[in-house]
Design a protein around this motif. Structure first.
Motif, PDB file in Angstrom:
ATOM      1  N   ASN A  60      80.352  24.425  18.149  1.00  0.00           N
ATOM      2  CA  ASN A  60      79.435  23.868  19.161  1.00  0.00           C
ATOM      3  C   ASN A  60      78.258  23.881  18.553  1.00  0.00           C
ATOM      4  N   GLU A 119      75.601  16.655  17.413  1.00  0.00           N
ATOM      5  CA  GLU A 119      77.006  16.848  18.139  1.00  0.00           C
ATOM      6  C   GLU A 119      77.739  15.480  17.866  1.00  0.00           C
ATOM      7  N   LYS A 142      80.873  19.995  18.722  1.00  0.00           N
ATOM      8  CA  LYS A 142      80.906  19.626  20.480  1.00  0.00           C
ATOM      9  C   LYS A 142      79.586  20.062  20.991  1.00  0.00           C
ATOM     10  N   ARG A 144      76.829  22.186  23.344  1.00  0.00           N
ATOM     11  CA  ARG A 144      76.654  23.764  23.251  1.00  0.00           C
ATOM     12  C   ARG A 144      77.451  24.083  24.524  1.00  0.00           C
ATOM     13  N   ASN A 145      77.622  23.132  25.770  1.00  0.00           N
ATOM     14  CA  ASN A 145      78.356  23.592  26.828  1.00  0.00           C
ATOM     15  C   ASN A 145      79.888  23.115  26.856  1.00  0.00           C
ATOM     16  N   GLY A 146      80.354  22.782  25.729  1.00  0.00           N
ATOM     17  CA  GLY A 146      81.544  22.140  25.663  1.00  0.00           C
ATOM     18  C   GLY A 146      81.533  20.728  26.102  1.00  0.00           C
ATOM     19  N   ALA A 148      82.019  19.278  28.841  1.00  0.00           N
ATOM     20  CA  ALA A 148      81.224  18.858  29.893  1.00  0.00           C
ATOM     21  C   ALA A 148      79.800  18.147  29.390  1.00  0.00           C
ATOM     22  N   GLY A 149      79.502  18.555  28.220  1.00  0.00           N
ATOM     23  CA  GLY A 149      78.254  18.047  27.809  1.00  0.00           C
ATOM     24  C   GLY A 149      78.433  16.369  27.159  1.00  0.00           C
TER      25      GLY A 149
END
Length: 553
Positions: A60, A119, A142, A144-146, A148-149
């Motif tokens: 991440n 990313e 990916k 930082r927040n997985g 969902a980002g």
């Protein structure tokens, strides 16, 4: 230093990073021999952990990556983390004799780097000789927040698609022969998709990569061109793509039925499985832009997309592919991409401190005494008349840090010479910290009737804005058409044969950063140069080399 001790210090530093809220992603790559039967031929190749492609690194944004490379091969090697900025960490870039010396046989080195502000899909590969043909893998970052980002709908699945080349012969011997003849490496024996050539080769049972999918789902294909010397067209029968990122930089969604990708580049493309359940070929084929008739690999690599509910005995559908020399299709793809506007994006700098015109191409020179298979002439390459020569006994970064004299000169020209001439030199361009550099990359016609071809130009240590691209000679009046609003952001740009591209970047990363053609055949010929970026005010200072840093022998 004992290997175990050499690996402890980076891990301590990485664990401190983890305690601050980021994760540590740790791998060990044992690089050594692997027996393989491919194209009806038994071969010994060199891979990481006996995998082709090599291990995928997933992290991440914000994580620290630690990779212990143990060299069990008979060759010296370094590993480059293609596209990673290596902020204040040039020692881990893995560019042989630019930022480090190679890991010797039976030696080891721990690469450690933080992923900051990146990313998407990058990759790693050997950065010493043609070994990267089999020593490479995906590096997936990916948010930082997985997932969902993601700035797009979260896909049902994510699949790396690594396109490559295969030689039946030992690739180190291929490179040796390339030097002895002076004419570059022999043509590869096959193209590959995830290490397999597919079922359209003369060898039956050559190995086919298969991807199983469910109907009416969206998949993210992380496509990497790990081929050594060829640009590629990539298509999937019965399906279209939406490109959402290139070189780990998000793009405006771009709908297309074909991907065009140069060595070193990556493309993230969404694919929806809305076709009738069945079998569909994915195909990779060479895009060859040469303007003279020079042999190239005319084969195709194939893989199969198999729907889970495909009827038995289904025959796979084959896509219609463009002609090998379809520059219109290639140009349309390359030039249609734009960058995605997002909060926090860096704006295109409008004040330029250094404006260069870098003209490059190939020429002929007399055979060297050690080129014992050379007849009449050998190939040589240059940028602005300088054919880059690697230093011999120390890396450029170590020479910069230690202030070593007579290793390199700081006289790389700002423009091409008025009279064509080729000078062999280890020359760099000095840039102050945080200065803005604009480069007109001009592909010139090769002299002595050698024609032109497209060149993927890769810059280490930075992303750059691609402001404009075109065919023919760059006209300064084109500056009025530069895209300063939403240009695509890349680390590798395909400069069209006999054409140009304009890039711009901020030199905010002290170190020695290689800019070179990512056709491996052209690097030993001299098609490269280096930006020497000096230290900024504290804390923007290049730190000392890490423990275990490989020394030249």
């Amino acid at each position: 230093m004992e290997p175990a001790v050499a690996m402890i210090v980076p891990l301590v530093l990485a664990l401190c990073t983890a305690m601050a809220g980021a994760a540590v992603v740790e791998h060990t790559f044992n690089v050594g021999a692997m027996n393989i039967s491919q194209l009806c031929t038994k071969s010994v190749i060199y891979t990481a952990n006996k995998q082709l492609p090599g291990p995928t690194i997933e992290a991440n944004e914000g994580d620290t990556v630690v990779v212990h490379v143990v060299n069990e091969s008979p060759y010296s090697l370094s590993v480059h983390w293609h596209g990673i900025f290596q902020l204040l960490n040039g020692w881990a870039d893995g560019a042989y004799l630019i930022t480090d010396c190679s890991i010797q046989p039976s030696g080891n080195f721990t690469y450690q780097f933080n992923i900051t502000g990146q990313e998407g899909t990058l990759w790693w590969h050997a950065h010493s000789s043609l070994l990267r043909a089999t020593i490479h893998g995906a590096l997936i970052i990916k948010p930082r927040n997985g997932t969902a980002g993601y700035p797009f709908t979260v896909p049902y699945g994510e699949i790396p698609i690594i396109l490559g080349e295969w030689w039946n012969k030992n690739v180190n011997d291929v490179e040796i022969d390339a030097h002895l003849t002076g004419l570059g490496p022999a043509i590869s024996d096959a193209l590959t998709i995830n290490g397999k050539p597919g079922d359209q080769t003369p060898c039956k049972g050559a190995g086919v990569y298969e991807m199983e999918v469910s109907s009416n789902k969206t998949y993210l294909l992380r496509i990497i061109n790990a081929a050594v010397n060829v640009e590629l067209f990539f298509k999937l029968a019965g399906h279209n793509f939406t490109v959402v990122a290139v070189d780990a930089s998000y793009t405006d969604p771009y709908a297309t039925d074909i991907i065009v990708i140069s060595p070193g580049q990556t493309v993230d493309a969404l694919m929806t499985t809305s076709a009738p359940p069945g079998l569909y070929y994915m195909v990779a084929k060479v895009f060859d832009s040469k303007t003279v008739s020079i042999p190239f690999n005319t084969g195709t690599a194939t893989g199969i997309v198999r729907y889970t509910k495909a009827p038995n005995n289904t025959v796979a559908s084959m896509p219609a592919m463009p002609a090998h020399n379809d520059i219109v299709t290639a140009g349309t793809f390359y030039w249609s991409l734009t960058g995605l506007a997002r909060p926090g994006n860096q704006a295109v700098p409008t004040t330029v401190n250094h404006s260069l015109v870098v003209e490059f191409g190939l020429d002929q020179e007399p055979c060297a005494p050690d080129q014992t298979k050379c007849q009449n002439f050998a190939l040589v390459a240059s940028m602005n008349g300088y054919s880059f020569q690697f230093p011999r006994n120390v890396s450029l970064l170590e020479a910069l840090y230690d202030g070593l004299p007579a290793v390199y000169s700081e006289d790389f020209p700002m423009s091409p010479p008025p009279v064509p001439v080729t000078r062999k030199a280890t020359s760099v361009m000095k840039v102050m910290y945080n200065e803005v550099v604009e480069v007109v990359l001009q592909s010139r016609a090769y002299r002595n009737n050698l024609g032109t071809e497209s060149h993927p130009i890769h810059l280490h240590g930075f992303n750059f804005f691609v402001l404009a691209q075109g065919l023919g000679r760059f006209d300064p009046r084109s500056r009025g058409a530069f895209n300063l609003v939403n240009p695509q952001v890349r680390n590798t740009v395909a400069v069209p044969g006999g054409g140009w591209a304009v890039i711009r970047f901020t030199a905010n990363n002290p170190g020695m950063w290689f800019m070179h053609c990512h056709l491996d055949a052209h690097v030993p010929l001299g098609l490269g140069m280096v930006f020497e970026v000096l230290n900024g005010p504290a804390p923007n200072l290049l730190p000392p080399p890490p423990l275990g840093y490989p020394k030249c022998y």
